[in-house]
Write a protein that holds these residues in place. Structure first.
Motif, PDB file in Angstrom:
ATOM      1  N   UNK A  84       1.866  -4.257  -7.780  1.00 24.80           N
ATOM      2  CA  UNK A  84       2.784  -5.304  -7.323  1.00 24.80           C
ATOM      3  C   UNK A  84       4.068  -4.715  -6.758  1.00 24.80           C
ATOM      4  N   UNK A  85       4.511  -3.606  -7.340  1.00 23.06           N
ATOM      5  CA  UNK A  85       5.736  -2.965  -6.859  1.00 23.06           C
ATOM      6  C   UNK A  85       5.594  -2.506  -5.410  1.00 23.06           C
ATOM      7  N   UNK A  86       4.363  -2.212  -4.995  1.00 19.99           N
ATOM      8  CA  UNK A  86       4.129  -1.773  -3.618  1.00 19.99           C
ATOM      9  C   UNK A  86       4.314  -2.906  -2.609  1.00 19.99           C
ATOM     10  N   UNK A  87       4.288  -4.144  -3.096  1.00 25.12           N
ATOM     11  CA  UNK A  87       4.394  -5.292  -2.190  1.00 25.12           C
ATOM     12  C   UNK A  87       5.825  -5.609  -1.807  1.00 25.12           C
ATOM     13  N   UNK A  88       6.784  -5.092  -2.587  1.00 29.05           N
ATOM     14  CA  UNK A  88       8.168  -5.480  -2.348  1.00 29.05           C
ATOM     15  C   UNK A  88       8.422  -6.850  -2.937  1.00 29.05           C
ATOM     16  N   UNK A  89       7.887  -7.870  -2.311  1.00 30.36           N
ATOM     17  CA  UNK A  89       7.982  -9.242  -2.794  1.00 30.36           C
ATOM     18  C   UNK A  89       6.615  -9.650  -3.346  1.00 30.36           C
ATOM     19  N   UNK A  90       6.487  -9.901  -4.646  1.00 28.26           N
ATOM     20  CA  UNK A  90       5.171 -10.227  -5.206  1.00 28.26           C
ATOM     21  C   UNK A  90       4.567 -11.507  -4.654  1.00 28.26           C
ATOM     22  N   UNK A  91       5.384 -12.367  -4.046  1.00 29.03           N
ATOM     23  CA  UNK A  91       4.838 -13.594  -3.473  1.00 29.03           C
ATOM     24  C   UNK A  91       3.957 -13.318  -2.259  1.00 29.03           C
ATOM     25  N   UNK A  92       4.034 -12.113  -1.719  1.00 30.09           N
ATOM     26  CA  UNK A  92       3.145 -11.747  -0.613  1.00 30.09           C
ATOM     27  C   UNK A  92       1.706 -11.545  -1.091  1.00 30.09           C
ATOM     28  N   UNK A  93       1.521 -11.350  -2.395  1.00 26.92           N
ATOM     29  CA  UNK A  93       0.182 -11.109  -2.939  1.00 26.92           C
ATOM     30  C   UNK A  93      -0.503 -12.454  -3.112  1.00 26.92           C
ATOM     31  N   UNK A  94      -1.491 -12.726  -2.279  1.00 29.18           N
ATOM     32  CA  UNK A  94      -2.118 -14.043  -2.260  1.00 29.18           C
ATOM     33  C   UNK A  94      -3.150 -14.218  -3.350  1.00 29.18           C
ATOM     34  N   UNK A  95      -3.848 -13.162  -3.709  1.00 27.72           N
ATOM     35  CA  UNK A  95      -4.926 -13.320  -4.692  1.00 27.72           C
ATOM     36  C   UNK A  95      -5.256 -11.987  -5.334  1.00 27.72           C
ATOM     37  N   UNK A  96      -5.821 -12.081  -6.537  1.00 27.93           N
ATOM     38  CA  UNK A  96      -6.327 -10.916  -7.262  1.00 27.93           C
ATOM     39  C   UNK A  96      -7.729 -11.249  -7.754  1.00 27.93           C
ATOM     40  N   UNK A  97      -8.616 -10.266  -7.701  1.00 28.83           N
ATOM     41  CA  UNK A  97      -9.967 -10.453  -8.212  1.00 28.83           C
ATOM     42  C   UNK A  97     -10.396  -9.181  -8.924  1.00 28.83           C
ATOM     43  N   UNK A  98     -11.360  -9.339  -9.826  1.00 24.46           N
ATOM     44  CA  UNK A  98     -11.809  -8.210 -10.629  1.00 24.46           C
ATOM     45  C   UNK A  98     -13.329  -8.092 -10.598  1.00 24.46           C
ATOM     46  N   UNK A  99     -13.810  -6.903 -10.284  1.00 26.31           N
ATOM     47  CA  UNK A  99     -15.212  -6.590 -10.528  1.00 26.31           C
ATOM     48  C   UNK A  99     -15.258  -5.793 -11.831  1.00 26.31           C
TER      49      UNK A  99
ATOM     50  N   UNK B 159     -14.669   1.932  -3.920  1.00 23.62           N
ATOM     51  CA  UNK B 159     -15.413   0.881  -3.225  1.00 23.62           C
ATOM     52  C   UNK B 159     -15.511  -0.397  -4.049  1.00 23.62           C
ATOM     53  N   UNK B 160     -15.613  -0.267  -5.376  1.00 28.08           N
ATOM     54  CA  UNK B 160     -15.689  -1.452  -6.219  1.00 28.08           C
ATOM     55  C   UNK B 160     -14.417  -2.278  -6.153  1.00 28.08           C
ATOM     56  N   UNK B 161     -13.262  -1.629  -6.268  1.00 25.56           N
ATOM     57  CA  UNK B 161     -11.983  -2.336  -6.197  1.00 25.56           C
ATOM     58  C   UNK B 161     -11.797  -2.985  -4.832  1.00 25.56           C
ATOM     59  N   UNK B 162     -12.245  -2.304  -3.766  1.00 31.80           N
ATOM     60  CA  UNK B 162     -12.122  -2.875  -2.427  1.00 31.80           C
ATOM     61  C   UNK B 162     -13.030  -4.105  -2.289  1.00 31.80           C
ATOM     62  N   UNK B 163     -14.218  -4.045  -2.909  1.00 34.05           N
ATOM     63  CA  UNK B 163     -15.081  -5.219  -2.904  1.00 34.05           C
ATOM     64  C   UNK B 163     -14.450  -6.387  -3.634  1.00 34.05           C
ATOM     65  N   UNK B 164     -13.742  -6.094  -4.733  1.00 34.39           N
ATOM     66  CA  UNK B 164     -13.028  -7.154  -5.447  1.00 34.39           C
ATOM     67  C   UNK B 164     -11.920  -7.732  -4.573  1.00 34.39           C
ATOM     68  N   UNK B 165     -11.208  -6.884  -3.826  1.00 34.58           N
ATOM     69  CA  UNK B 165     -10.171  -7.367  -2.912  1.00 34.58           C
ATOM     70  C   UNK B 165     -10.778  -8.269  -1.836  1.00 34.58           C
ATOM     71  N   UNK B 166     -11.975  -7.904  -1.362  1.00 39.40           N
ATOM     72  CA  UNK B 166     -12.669  -8.725  -0.367  1.00 39.40           C
ATOM     73  C   UNK B 166     -12.941 -10.122  -0.939  1.00 39.40           C
ATOM     74  N   UNK B 167     -13.419 -10.179  -2.184  1.00 43.09           N
ATOM     75  CA  UNK B 167     -13.683 -11.466  -2.814  1.00 43.09           C
ATOM     76  C   UNK B 167     -12.386 -12.238  -3.050  1.00 43.09           C
ATOM     77  N   UNK B 168     -11.309 -11.515  -3.370  1.00 46.00           N
ATOM     78  CA  UNK B 168     -10.010 -12.175  -3.506  1.00 46.00           C
ATOM     79  C   UNK B 168      -9.611 -12.855  -2.196  1.00 46.00           C
ATOM     80  N   UNK B 169      -9.838 -12.147  -1.087  1.00 46.22           N
ATOM     81  CA  UNK B 169      -9.522 -12.714   0.218  1.00 46.22           C
ATOM     82  C   UNK B 169     -10.370 -13.927   0.556  1.00 46.22           C
TER      83      UNK B 169
END
Length: 519
Positions: free
Chosen positions: A93-108, A462-472
């Motif tokens: 979240x710290x990498x986002x600067x503003x956490x409101x920019x983070x639209x979704x989180x998903x977990x595999x 690759x697993x975390x990126x797949x979770x990000x895809x599902x978050x999107x």
């Protein structure tokens, strides 16, 4: 003008729109949209924060620590596990600067870790890991009425007497007080979802590893619920992958650094997540995922063919698309690690040179010729009892090479069997996981399999990126999987087999099969 997006929160009666929220998230399509994908792995938890168009802003990870009071027991502390996860999310979240920019989180997840929750939805005993073997060989004592063939056809996975279905039987018999106090029977990933969004939820993919789900009917199996005396309300909600389960709660926002406007989206089992991020969507494609377990994952049109061939079946893109079939060299990475650690502890010739364990492993393997000078090791047969004998069968260099070659021979054997479940030949193989960083291991696999292997730039996560895809997808940023995968995908390197080495390995593979009694 902002595009208004309608989001269904599954299992809730209302349709939530940005205009209808007291603190509406900005769900418009833009390059500033950020997503977090988390891979709840067996040995480590890995996380990524990415832009919707694939830019990686940051990554973080934590090692998973098991409690092993007696041989065969693998347990976790759920509260510690969640706190470590929150630390990862804080760093991302710290990498986002503003956490409101983070639209979704998903977990595999490498799911199958059982949690027993009390009335207040807090754990009342340690998590039992899928690695735990205390229930092996106790079929007649713990579940004499449960037939393995029935379990496979219902749940989708063959059952070997471990995983949550077995954990339930063990706790019910040997910890009756815990059983009586348990209100909710869930897995570790379900508990994490509850802590993040206030809802006990799982997806059809991860629920497969619970073994209580009727996979084709997408419901909890009435027979198993009756057998254990469990009601549906004692289990997490079953949801499709890539759908919104809820928003980050105020408490979770304080713990994780996320915004209460961030959606929590259902994920899937870890290997189907990696398949999504690498574009493995159709029959004739195969993902080779190397980690604690080595798993081959392939989309298939027919679930029945996977069941008939004794394979692990995942819902994947069904019912509209393919099912996924898997075979696993279960815990083979852990077995290799144990032998390497013993080998390193036994040498006093300076070969370690201060390297990390796997750097040392790679350096040794490079120093041995293909064939390891006649040394053969079946990694699946490594045990504490036979490690001393294995250590005397060759030099450290030969042992290292033989370990890599042995894992490649086993994969070749399993892939040959897998192809009998497919209606078309394999046309594309993608490899992900830690061993892709080895300068020699992927080349050995390519030569043994006699097929090109592609390694994505993002293969290590690759697993975390797949979770990000599902978050999107859950946030409505991507219209479908193919669109999301193309926007998130990076470059890949394709290795081609060396004809000379492949010819040599063809004969060595035949010898390996005879030595190990493989079909």
């Amino acid at each position: 003008m902002m595009r208004v997006l309608r989001l269904r929160i599954w299992g809730m009666s209302s349709i939530i729109t940005p205009a209808g929220l007291s603190n509406p998230p900005d769900l418009s399509m833009s390059n500033s949209d950020l997503l977090i994908g988390i891979d709840l792995g067996t040995s480590a938890v890995k996380g990524l924060i990415v832009s919707a168009d694939g830019g990686i802003l940051g990554e973080a990870n934590r090692t998973v620590t098991f409690e092993r009071p007696v041989p065969g027991v693998y347990e976790l502390d759920a509260q510690t596990y969640y706190r470590n996860l929150c630390t990862i999310i804080q760093e991302l979240s710290a990498c986002a600067g503003n956490p409101e920019r983070i639209k979704a989180v998903s977990l595999c997840a490498a799911s199958g870790n059982t949690v027993f929750l009390g009335e207040n939805r807090e754990p009342i005993r340690k998590v039992i890991s899928w690695l735990d073997t205390r229930t092996e060989g106790k079929e007649a004592d713990l579940w004499p009425e449960i037939k393995k063939d029935y379990v496979h056809r219902s749940a989708g996975w063959p059952w070997s007497g471990i995983f949550p279905l077995a954990h339930l039987g063990w706790v019910k018999k040997y910890e009756p007080d815990i059983w009586q106090r348990t209100k909710y029977f869930v897995m570790n990933n379900d508990y994490v979802y509850y802590r993040l969004c206030g809802r006990l939820a799982t997806d059809y993919s991860k629920a497969t590893t619970f073994y209580l789900q009727e996979q084709e009917k997408q419901r909890w199996n009435p027979f198993f619920l009756s057998y254990y005396g469990i009601r549906e309300e004692n289990l997490p909600d079953l949801l499709p992958s890539g759908t919104a389960a809820g928003f980050i709660t105020a408490r979770a926002a304080e713990e994780s650094g996320l915004s209460t406007g961030t959606l929590v989206v259902t994920g899937c089992f870890d290997h189907p997540a990696a398949a999504r991020s690498t574009g493995i969507f159709h029959e004739g494609q195969l993902l080779l995922s190397a980690g604690t377990s080595w798993v081959a994952f392939a989309p298939v049109r027919s679930r029945e063919r996977g069941i008939e061939n004794g394979m692990l079946v995942d819902p994947f893109l069904s019912p509209e698309g393919c099912w996924g079939v898997m075979f696993a060299l279960t815990a083979v990475g852990e077995k290799i690690k144990n032998l390497l650690a013993a080998c390193r502890a036994s040498v006093s010739d300076g070969t370690s040179n201060g390297d990390g364990l796997y750097d040392w492993f790679n350096r040794l393997a490079v120093q041995s010729m293909p064939g390891a000078e006649g040394c053969f090791i079946n990694p699946m047969e490594i045990s504490a009892e036979n490690i001393p004998a294995i250590l005397t069968s060759g030099s450290p260099q030969q042992l290292a090479r033989a370990l890599m070659e042995g894992s490649a021979y086993l994969m070749k054997n399993r892939i040959e069997r897998l192809e009998s479940s497919l209606e078309r030949n394999l046309e594309r193989i993608v490899m992900v996981g830690g061993p892709t960083g080895s300068p020699v291991w992927p080349n050995i696999l390519t030569d043994v399999l006699e097929r090109p292997i592609c390694i994505p730039e993002t293969g290590a996560h690759a697993g975390a990126l797949g979770a990000a895809l599902l978050a999107g997808m859950g946030a409505g940023i991507y219209g479908n999987l193919e669109e999301g995968q193309k926007r998130l995908s990076k470059k890949e390197t394709c290795l081609k087999p060396d004809k000379t080495n492949s010819g040599l390995y063809r004969d060595l593979y035949h010898q390996f099969k005879i030595r190990c009694g493989l079909n």
